[in-house]
Every structure is written in structure tokens, then in C-alpha cells.
Write an enzyme that holds these catalytic residues in place. Structure first.
Site, PDB file in Angstrom:
ATOM      1  N   HIS A  17     -16.800  12.468  -0.120  1.00 34.85           N
ATOM      2  CA  HIS A  17     -16.346  12.583   1.279  1.00 34.85           C
ATOM      3  C   HIS A  17     -15.662  11.382   1.660  1.00 34.85           C
ATOM      4  O   HIS A  17     -14.683  11.548   2.542  1.00 34.85           O
ATOM      5  CB  HIS A  17     -17.548  12.785   2.142  1.00 34.85           C
ATOM      6  CG  HIS A  17     -18.487  13.766   1.665  1.00 34.85           C
ATOM      7  ND1 HIS A  17     -19.813  13.783   1.558  1.00 34.85           N
ATOM      8  CD2 HIS A  17     -18.263  15.173   1.835  1.00 34.85           C
ATOM      9  CE1 HIS A  17     -20.301  15.138   1.455  1.00 34.85           C
ATOM     10  NE2 HIS A  17     -19.255  15.894   1.445  1.00 34.85           N
ATOM     11  N   LYS A  41     -30.128  26.459   8.307  1.00 42.31           N
ATOM     12  CA  LYS A  41     -30.380  25.654   7.054  1.00 42.31           C
ATOM     13  C   LYS A  41     -31.585  24.666   7.503  1.00 42.31           C
ATOM     14  O   LYS A  41     -31.461  24.090   8.525  1.00 42.31           O
ATOM     15  CB  LYS A  41     -29.254  25.086   6.573  1.00 42.31           C
ATOM     16  CG  LYS A  41     -28.640  25.879   5.609  1.00 42.31           C
ATOM     17  CD  LYS A  41     -27.413  24.956   5.025  1.00 42.31           C
ATOM     18  CE  LYS A  41     -26.443  25.585   4.209  1.00 42.31           C
ATOM     19  NZ  LYS A  41     -25.389  24.840   3.922  1.00 42.31           N
ATOM     20  N   ARG A  90     -12.655  20.109  -5.206  1.00 42.87           N
ATOM     21  CA  ARG A  90     -12.969  19.330  -6.377  1.00 42.87           C
ATOM     22  C   ARG A  90     -12.406  20.110  -7.613  1.00 42.87           C
ATOM     23  O   ARG A  90     -11.799  19.458  -8.700  1.00 42.87           O
ATOM     24  CB  ARG A  90     -14.392  19.202  -6.448  1.00 42.87           C
ATOM     25  CG  ARG A  90     -15.052  18.380  -5.655  1.00 42.87           C
ATOM     26  CD  ARG A  90     -16.498  18.501  -5.505  1.00 42.87           C
ATOM     27  NE  ARG A  90     -16.767  19.513  -5.075  1.00 42.87           N
ATOM     28  CZ  ARG A  90     -18.068  19.977  -4.622  1.00 42.87           C
ATOM     29  NH1 ARG A  90     -19.193  19.100  -4.576  1.00 42.87           N
ATOM     30  NH2 ARG A  90     -18.377  21.136  -4.132  1.00 42.87           N
ATOM     31  N   SER A 129     -23.075  16.636  -2.668  1.00 43.30           N
ATOM     32  CA  SER A 129     -24.385  16.239  -1.934  1.00 43.30           C
ATOM     33  C   SER A 129     -25.686  16.847  -2.416  1.00 43.30           C
ATOM     34  O   SER A 129     -26.754  16.054  -2.772  1.00 43.30           O
ATOM     35  CB  SER A 129     -24.340  16.733  -0.582  1.00 43.30           C
ATOM     36  OG  SER A 129     -23.294  15.810   0.293  1.00 43.30           O
TER      37      SER A 129
HETATM   38  O1  PNS Z   1     -20.131  20.872   3.451  1.00 42.75           O
HETATM   39  P1  PNS Z   1     -20.330  22.312   3.707  1.00 42.75           P
HETATM   40  O2  PNS Z   1     -21.612  22.625   3.789  1.00 42.75           O
HETATM   41  O3  PNS Z   1     -19.476  23.022   2.363  1.00 42.75           O
HETATM   42  O4  PNS Z   1     -19.296  22.826   4.937  1.00 42.75           O
HETATM   43  C1  PNS Z   1     -19.086  24.056   5.117  1.00 42.75           C
HETATM   44  C2  PNS Z   1     -18.806  24.224   6.588  1.00 42.75           C
HETATM   45  C3  PNS Z   1     -19.616  23.301   7.585  1.00 42.75           C
HETATM   46  C4  PNS Z   1     -17.235  23.584   6.547  1.00 42.75           C
HETATM   47  C5  PNS Z   1     -18.613  25.676   7.111  1.00 42.75           C
HETATM   48  O5  PNS Z   1     -20.040  26.385   6.725  1.00 42.75           O
HETATM   49  C6  PNS Z   1     -18.405  25.927   8.641  1.00 42.75           C
HETATM   50  O6  PNS Z   1     -17.514  25.725   8.891  1.00 42.75           O
HETATM   51  N1  PNS Z   1     -19.488  26.352   9.192  1.00 42.75           N
HETATM   52  C7  PNS Z   1     -19.636  26.731  10.473  1.00 42.75           C
HETATM   53  C8  PNS Z   1     -19.778  28.085  11.058  1.00 42.75           C
HETATM   54  C9  PNS Z   1     -18.214  28.761  10.725  1.00 42.75           C
HETATM   55  O7  PNS Z   1     -17.266  28.321  11.621  1.00 42.75           O
HETATM   56  N2  PNS Z   1     -18.071  29.743   9.744  1.00 42.75           N
HETATM   57  C10 PNS Z   1     -16.956  30.626   9.879  1.00 42.75           C
HETATM   58  C11 PNS Z   1     -16.040  30.248   8.603  1.00 42.75           C
HETATM   59  S1  PNS Z   1     -16.640  30.954   7.226  1.00 42.75           S
END
Ligand code: PNS
Length: 160
Positions: A17, A41, A90, A129
Site C-alpha cells: 500500500h 465486516k 498486483r 493484508s
Molecule cells: O482493500 P479492499 O478491501 O480491497 O478495498 C475495497 C474497497 C473499499 C475499495 C471497496 O470495497 C469499496 O469501495 N467499498 C465501498 C462500497 C462501494 O462503494 N461499493 C461499490 C463498488 S463495488
């Protein structure tokens, strides 16, 4: 002024990150790291702990701010008039999920929020993570994955 958001769970922040943050902060005038505070979560670290760790990791990067959000990313971005979301890629395994998210965000925001992908530096391509938490839970060595102060917090969480 070109602003971007780097959203994620960051549970916890890893060197992968930090590499993306450093590179994105060179490209954009201001980068907001948006930590997802998802009540559905149960993360290992609270949103506040994750924000604190990111602030410590980015204290030498003056154009980086750390915040948290809940709900939809497009709403958070629209409130701040930010049109770019940054994500790290990645490997091919990330691609499908990231492509879906990027397209969903474009659809939901009617084209307002676009996603820019930065490919992870090769030395961090294996890092996640999830694996860092697993290694730390078995008292393994995470010193090559996260900064020392994050490793310390992981070890405290897992009780040693
Ligand atoms: O680090 P991560 O868990 O891969 O991040 C995922 C994240 C936070 C970028 C994604 O889950 C997100 O933007 N969640 C907020 C809800 C949302 O906007 N969902 C619509 C897009 S699918």
C-alpha cells in the site's frame, strides 16, 4: 488541482500500500486515503486504528491525507468533487474484481468517478493484508511486509 482518492480496507497497511501511496502522491496534487469503515465486516483493526497507522506511515508525505468512509465510495468522492480513484493491481487475480468495481463505480456515478490502476512494484506483488494477518496470528515474522510500528501493533493484537 488534481485530487485522487485511494480507497481500501488497509487492515493493516502494508509496504505494498505504501508503495502505491508514494507513487500516487507523486502523480496527483492531493491524495486522500479513504479507509473503509464497513460495519458488515469485522476487521482486525478498528477504523480509527487503521487511520492512525496510515497517518504514521505517510507523515513524510505532505500532500497525503487520511480519512475514513462508510457507504458508497462514489458518494464520498462526489461530496469532495473528486473524480479519480486509485487502486493497486498486483496480479491477474486482482484484475477481475478490480475491473468489476471500477465499472460499477463508473455506472453508479454516471461516469463521474474513474479508476486509475497502478501496478504494484514487483517486490511487493505477493503481499496482502490477509496474509500479513495470518502470518502474525501464527507469530511469524512480518518485518518484510509492514513497517515496524505496524508489526508491533499486530503482535499486540495476537497477544505476544
Ligand atoms: O482493500 P479492499 O478491501 O480491497 O478495498 C475495497 C474497497 C473499499 C475499495 C471497496 O470495497 C469499496 O469501495 N467499498 C465501498 C462500497 C462501494 O462503494 N461499493 C461499490 C463498488 S463495488
Amino acid at each position: 488541482m488534481k485530487k485522487a482518492i485511494y480507497p481500501g480496507s488497509f487492515d493493516p497497511v502494508t509496504y505494498g500500500h505504501i508503495d502505491i501511496i508514494r507513487r500516487a502522491s507523486d502523480i496527483f496534487d492531493e491524495l486522500i486515503i479513504a479507509v473503509l469503515n464497513n460495519t458488515a465486516k469485522t476487521p482486525l483493526f478498528s477504523a480509527e486504528e487503521r487511520v492512525n497507522m496510515l497517518e504514521e506511515a505517510t507523515q513524510q508525505m505532505p500532500n497525503v491525507k487520511v480519512d475514513y468512509f462508510s457507504g458508497l465510495l462514489i458518494d464520498y468522492a462526489a461530496e469532495r468533487d473528486i473524480r479519480v480513484s486509485v487502486r493497486g493491481l498486483r496480479a491477474i487475480t486482482d484484475f477481475e474484481y478490480e475491473l468489476q468495481n471500477a465499472q460499477t463505480n463508473r455506472m453508479l456515478s454516471q461516469g463521474f468517478l474513474d479508476t486509475v490502476f497502478l501496478t504494484t512494484s514487483l517486490e511487493y506483488a505477493y503481499l496482502s493484508s490477509t496474509s500479513v494477518r495470518e502470518i502474525a496470528s501464527f507469530h511469524g515474522d512480518v518485518s518484510q511486509c509492514v513497517p515496524d510500528f505496524v508489526a508491533e501493533k499486530l503482535y499486540q493484537k495476537y497477544g505476544y
